[in-house]
Design a protein around this motif. Structure first.
Motif, PDB file in Angstrom:
ATOM      1  N   ARG A 141       0.841  -1.205   0.000  1.00  0.00           N
ATOM      2  CA  ARG A 141       0.000   0.000   0.000  1.00  0.00           C
ATOM      3  C   ARG A 141       0.874   1.252   0.000  1.00  0.00           C
ATOM      4  O   ARG A 141       0.650   2.182  -0.770  1.00  0.00           O
ATOM      5  CB  ARG A 141      -0.924  -0.011   1.216  1.00  0.00           C
TER       6      ARG A 141
ATOM      7  N   GLU B  44       1.323   4.281  -2.790  1.00  0.00           N
ATOM      8  CA  GLU B  44       1.175   5.698  -2.473  1.00  0.00           C
ATOM      9  C   GLU B  44       2.433   6.483  -2.865  1.00  0.00           C
ATOM     10  O   GLU B  44       2.342   7.615  -3.325  1.00  0.00           O
ATOM     11  CB  GLU B  44       0.886   5.898  -0.984  1.00  0.00           C
TER      12      GLU B  44
ATOM     13  N   LYS C  89       2.527   7.735  -6.335  1.00  0.00           N
ATOM     14  CA  LYS C  89       1.731   8.947  -6.546  1.00  0.00           C
ATOM     15  C   LYS C  89       2.424  10.173  -5.949  1.00  0.00           C
ATOM     16  O   LYS C  89       2.308  11.275  -6.475  1.00  0.00           O
ATOM     17  CB  LYS C  89       0.344   8.799  -5.916  1.00  0.00           C
TER      18      LYS C  89
ATOM     19  N   LEU D  89       5.973   9.115   3.878  1.00  0.00           N
ATOM     20  CA  LEU D  89       5.768   7.786   3.299  1.00  0.00           C
ATOM     21  C   LEU D  89       7.078   7.002   3.245  1.00  0.00           C
ATOM     22  O   LEU D  89       7.099   5.795   3.520  1.00  0.00           O
ATOM     23  CB  LEU D  89       5.161   7.896   1.903  1.00  0.00           C
TER      24      LEU D  89
END
Length: 90
Positions: A58, A62, A65, A72
Motif C-alpha cells: 500500500r 502511495e 503517486k 511515506l
C-alpha cells in the motif's frame, strides 16, 4: 540470465514455480522439482509478516503517486524493519 535451476536430487534443469501454502500462523513458501518432486523450502512468513507485506504494498503504491513524501518513505522503512523478523529464510 536464466531463470532455470538444477535439482540437487535428479540433476534435471527446470524453472521453479514458487507456491505458498497457508499454515497456522502464516505461510510456507516453496517450490518443487517437477521431475522428482523434491521440495525446496524458500521461506516461512508469519501472519503478522503477511499483514506487514500488505501494508508495504500500500505504501509503495502511495509513493508512486507522491514520490517526494518523506513521511511515506519513513513509514516504508519502518515497515520493512518490522517485516524482517517475521520472515524466516529456508
Amino acid at each position: 540470465m536464466s531463470d532455470k535451476v538444477t535439482c540437487d536430487k535428479c540433476n534435471r534443469e527446470f524453472t521453479p514455480e514458487v507456491k505458498d501454502v497457508t499454515r497456522r500462523g502464516g505461510i510456507d513458501r516453496f517450490f518443487r522439482c517437477p521431475i522428482c518432486k523434491h521440495k525446496y523450502p524458500v521461506a516461512k512468513i508469519t501472519t503478522l509478516g503477511m499483514q506487514l507485506a500488505g501494508d508495504i504494498g500500500r505504501i509503495k503504491s502511495e509513493l508512486q503517486k507522491f514520490p517526494d513524501s518523506e513521511r511515506l518513505k519513513e513509514e516504508l522503512q519502518e515497515l520493512l524493519k518490522r517485516l524482517a523478523p517475521e520472515v524466516t529464510k529456508a
